[in-house]
Write a protein that holds these residues in place. Structure first.
Motif, mmCIF file in Angstrom:
data_model
loop_
_atom_site.group_PDB
_atom_site.id
_atom_site.type_symbol
_atom_site.label_atom_id
_atom_site.label_comp_id
_atom_site.label_asym_id
_atom_site.label_seq_id
_atom_site.Cartn_x
_atom_site.Cartn_y
_atom_site.Cartn_z
ATOM 1 N N VAL A 194 0.828 -1.198 0.000
ATOM 2 C CA VAL A 194 0.000 0.000 0.000
ATOM 3 C C VAL A 194 0.866 1.253 0.000
ATOM 4 O O VAL A 194 1.832 1.362 0.744
ATOM 5 C CB VAL A 194 -0.940 0.007 1.223
ATOM 6 N N VAL A 195 0.498 2.189 -0.857
ATOM 7 C CA VAL A 195 1.155 3.490 -0.908
ATOM 8 C C VAL A 195 0.178 4.522 -0.379
ATOM 9 O O VAL A 195 -0.953 4.630 -0.863
ATOM 10 C CB VAL A 195 1.581 3.841 -2.346
ATOM 11 N N SER A 196 0.578 5.300 0.601
ATOM 12 C CA SER A 196 -0.320 6.247 1.255
ATOM 13 C C SER A 196 -0.386 7.564 0.495
ATOM 14 O O SER A 196 0.479 7.879 -0.337
ATOM 15 C CB SER A 196 0.158 6.508 2.687
ATOM 16 N N LYS A 197 -1.394 8.363 0.827
ATOM 17 C CA LYS A 197 -1.526 9.691 0.227
ATOM 18 C C LYS A 197 -0.333 10.574 0.602
ATOM 19 O O LYS A 197 0.101 11.414 -0.193
ATOM 20 C CB LYS A 197 -2.826 10.345 0.694
ATOM 21 N N GLU A 198 0.155 10.385 1.813
ATOM 22 C CA GLU A 198 1.295 11.185 2.266
ATOM 23 C C GLU A 198 2.525 10.923 1.410
ATOM 24 O O GLU A 198 3.268 11.847 1.050
ATOM 25 C CB GLU A 198 1.586 10.854 3.730
ATOM 26 N N GLU A 199 2.753 9.660 1.046
ATOM 27 C CA GLU A 199 3.884 9.324 0.183
ATOM 28 C C GLU A 199 3.735 9.974 -1.191
ATOM 29 O O GLU A 199 4.714 10.443 -1.779
ATOM 30 C CB GLU A 199 3.998 7.806 0.029
ATOM 31 N N ILE A 200 2.498 9.988 -1.688
ATOM 32 C CA ILE A 200 2.254 10.608 -2.991
ATOM 33 C C ILE A 200 2.552 12.111 -2.936
ATOM 34 O O ILE A 200 3.176 12.677 -3.847
ATOM 35 C CB ILE A 200 0.798 10.375 -3.443
ATOM 36 N N LYS A 201 2.134 12.759 -1.863
ATOM 37 C CA LYS A 201 2.374 14.203 -1.717
ATOM 38 C C LYS A 201 3.860 14.519 -1.657
ATOM 39 O O LYS A 201 4.305 15.583 -2.107
ATOM 40 C CB LYS A 201 1.690 14.718 -0.450
ATOM 41 N N ASN A 202 4.646 13.607 -1.089
ATOM 42 C CA ASN A 202 6.074 13.854 -0.901
ATOM 43 C C ASN A 202 6.928 13.450 -2.100
ATOM 44 O O ASN A 202 8.160 13.546 -2.038
ATOM 45 C CB ASN A 202 6.569 13.108 0.343
ATOM 46 N N VAL A 203 6.286 12.992 -3.173
ATOM 47 C CA VAL A 203 7.051 12.591 -4.358
ATOM 48 C C VAL A 203 7.736 13.810 -4.978
ATOM 49 O O VAL A 203 7.110 14.856 -5.211
ATOM 50 C CB VAL A 203 6.123 11.922 -5.399
ATOM 51 N N ASN A 204 9.012 13.671 -5.230
ATOM 52 C CA ASN A 204 9.764 14.707 -5.936
ATOM 53 C C ASN A 204 9.597 14.468 -7.434
ATOM 54 O O ASN A 204 10.133 13.503 -7.985
ATOM 55 C CB ASN A 204 11.237 14.635 -5.538
#
Length: 617
Positions: A224-234
């Motif tokens: 699972v990939v969280s929304k927070e990880e998506i927001k932090n994508v460079n």
């Protein structure tokens, strides 16, 4: 008008340079003429540019009807003509070489072609799409042959070109012959044995699916990939992502397709979107030509070659794909906006042996009619529970037809898709496991259009079941070899999930017929033929199997909170009869025309997909 068009082309040229920088080490082969970038990446409308050319005194010629000297075209690579939008036609009496171009103002192209052909040039304007069509149909022969025969040459044991091997035919006819002899000599015990085997197999197949569904419902996706990880994508670190869009006679869906693509949250400079159109499909090509707003994809025309299938078109598109990752979407698909970023994040977290991720599929028109409700229940338990169950148990996962996300280099190493298999996705998922690699499931959904018309549904489902039969025959050519590669657990999982699915559908109406004769018509010969204990076992297995499948369908509503569909689960026995109808049609086509791709009509729904997109974590 002129200044506006030129400004947009300059913007597109800068954008194309940024795209080259994003691509990195393949920049030398991945370049575009400014007009190509302007049209492909949404800076310019085709109609706008045609009007600009007319104002400048350039009327478009119909290049398809022009006289051509093929010797000049044979000096050019299809990828170069496709990228820079030119087509050499013939020498004029003046000694000039007549060249059809989409941009007659491209001075850099004029200089490079003068050096290439070593003669003066004369440019005439024509449609970029006509150049694309001509370039691919005249110079794409090598690539289309590779698209058709590459897997067969690289890994003949995995190719579906041969439907039944000699050993399979010997086994099949030998089994039928032995059964007939036993029925003649020992009719009653043989018939009892067949009945018991069939009913037990039916129940066991349903129990296996129930177990998979329960396993999938209990296990959380470990990727699972969280929304927070998506927001932090460079975004600067994101790779180029190829999207293949294979279409055939989908002219009504082109406008919707463009808007769906624009909703993707991914840097435009790193999207490599290919619209794959068949040579014979002028309807879709003209739909792109007549768009009154900018597109954001590159058109690739797949030259005519049998079999005319989706996997053949996708294989052809691979030769022009540049991404590190590759996804496939159908024309009506509405993926979660963050799906591509989520896949990149998940691939980075997973071990190297994971080479493909399958997104969940569901429907935006689930409540349109009874058929769409049943279809939604089926897809919900399949993608939300079954696939996660298969993944948890490390059993080969048959891919769905869309929202597959691949590591491009690994896909090519695997031989890509089998153009002779009409469920090329399921076959490829099994080949991944067969080669010691892994399929994962990504927690992202793509919404599709549920088939809302009975005969259209039969066409689609018969092709799917025929493809499952093809896939089973291919991978069971050497059962011992399959066991060594996927293990006993994978072997039995494959047999009951792929082989068992088709066999169960074929078996269902026969078991239903016996059940109806005994309970409704009270035919006395049934009692004479079968002892009571055999009838009790068969009836129990049949009823239990149906009840369990109803229960599995009821499970399907909970993850997505489709509670309004739960009562429709009771109609699953009728829905299975529809599957049986499709299965027998698929079996007949497997024998008579195994590579025939029965087209499913899309765009029949009256419901819009724009308000239905749901993101699942």
């Amino acid at each position: 008008m002129n200044r506006c068009v030129l400004h947009k082309m300059n913007e597109a040229a800068v954008f194309a340079e940024d795209k080259l920088i994003a691509v990195g080490d393949i920049a030398d082969t991945y370049s575009y003429a400014p007009i190509k970038a302007a049209l492909n990446f949404g800076f310019l409308q085709r109609k706008e540019y045609v009007a600009f050319l007319a104002k400048e005194g350039y009327e478009l010629i119909d290049v398809r009807s022009e006289e051509m000297d093929k010797s000049y075209i044979e000096e050019c690579e299809v990828s170069h003509m496709n990228s820079f939008l030119y087509l050499p036609l013939r020498k004029l009496p003046t000694g000039e070489l007549l060249i059809a171009v989409a941009d007659p103002f491209d001075e850099k192209l004029a200089v490079s072609l003068t050096v290439k052909f070593k003669c003066p040039l004369k440019f005439v304007a024509t449609s970029d799409l006509d150049i694309t069509w001509m370039a691919h149909t005249m110079r794409g022969g090598f690539f289309v042959k590779e698209a058709v025969f590459s897997l067969m040459k690289k890994d003949p044991d995995s190719s579906g070109l041969i439907t039944f091997t000699d050993s399979q035919l010997y086994f099949l006819f030998g089994f039928i012959g032995l059964t007939v002899v036993l029925l003649i000599l020992f009719f009653k015990p043989t018939f009892i044995a067949i009945n018991l085997f069939s009913s037990v197999f039916f129940l066991f197949s349903i129990l296996f699916k129930l177990y998979l569904a329960l396993t999938g419902s209990k296990s959380e996706l470990h990727e699972v990939v969280s929304k927070e990880e998506i927001k932090n994508v460079n975004e600067a670190t994101l790779p180029v992502y190829t999207i293949l869009l294979p279409v055939f006679k989908e002219d009504k869906l082109i406008r919707k397709l463009i808007w769906n693509l624009r909703s993707l949250d991914y840097p435009q400079a790193k999207l490599d979107v290919k619209l794959l159109i068949e040579e014979v499909d002028d309807k879709t090509l003209n739909a792109v030509r007549n768009l009154d707003f900018p597109a954001n994809f590159e058109v690739i025309v797949c030259p005519a070659h049998q079999p005319q299938t989706k996997p053949k078109a996708c294989n052809y598109g691979l030769h022009f794909s540049r991404g590190e990752y590759l996804a496939i979407y159908d024309a009506e698909d509405v993926p979660d906006s963050d799906q591509l970023k989520k896949v990149v994040c998940q691939f980075r977290k997973l071990p190297e042996e994971f080479v493909v991720l399958q997104g969940a599929l569901n429907y935006f028109n689930k409540n349109e009619n009874l058929l769409t409700r049943m279809f939604t229940l089926e897809y919900s338990y399949w993608f939300d529970y079954m696939l996660t169950g298969l993944e948890t148990m490390d059993i080969p996962i048959p891919l769905g037809g869309t929202s597959n996300h691949f590591k491009l280099k690994k896909l090519i190493e695997l031989g890509a898709w089998d153009p002779f298999n009409v469920t090329e996705d399921a076959d490829l998922g099994l080949r991944v496991y067969d080669k010691g690699l892994k399929v994962g499931v990504v927690n992202s959904t793509t919404l599709e259009e549920a088939n809302n018309e009975f005969f259209n549904w039969i066409r689609q489902r018969s092709r799917w079941i025929k493809g499952y039969m093809q896939t089973y025959l291919v991978h069971m050519r050497n059962p011992a070899k399959l066991v060594r590669r996927v293990g006993w657990k994978g072997f039995f999982g494959f047999n009951f999930f792929i082989g068992g699915t088709s066999f169960t559908f074929l078996l269902y109406p026969i078991l239903l017929g016996f059940f109806a004769m005994y309970l409704i018509f009270k035919w006395t010969f049934v009692n004479k033929l079968f002892p009571d204990w055999v009838l009790y076992i068969s009836i129990f297995n049949f009823i239990a199997g149906n009840v369990l499948m109803i229960y599995v369908n009821m499970l399907a509503v909970f993850k997505r909170r489709y509670y309004e569909l739960i009562l429709f689960s009771a109609l699953n026995p009728i829905y299975w009869l529809m599957h049986s109808r499709a299965a027998y049609k698929g079996l007949w086509q497997l024998i008579t025309k195994p590579f025939y791709w029965e087209k499913t009509n899309h765009g029949l729904s009256k419901l819009s997909s724009t308000s239905q997109v749901v993101t699942h974590d």
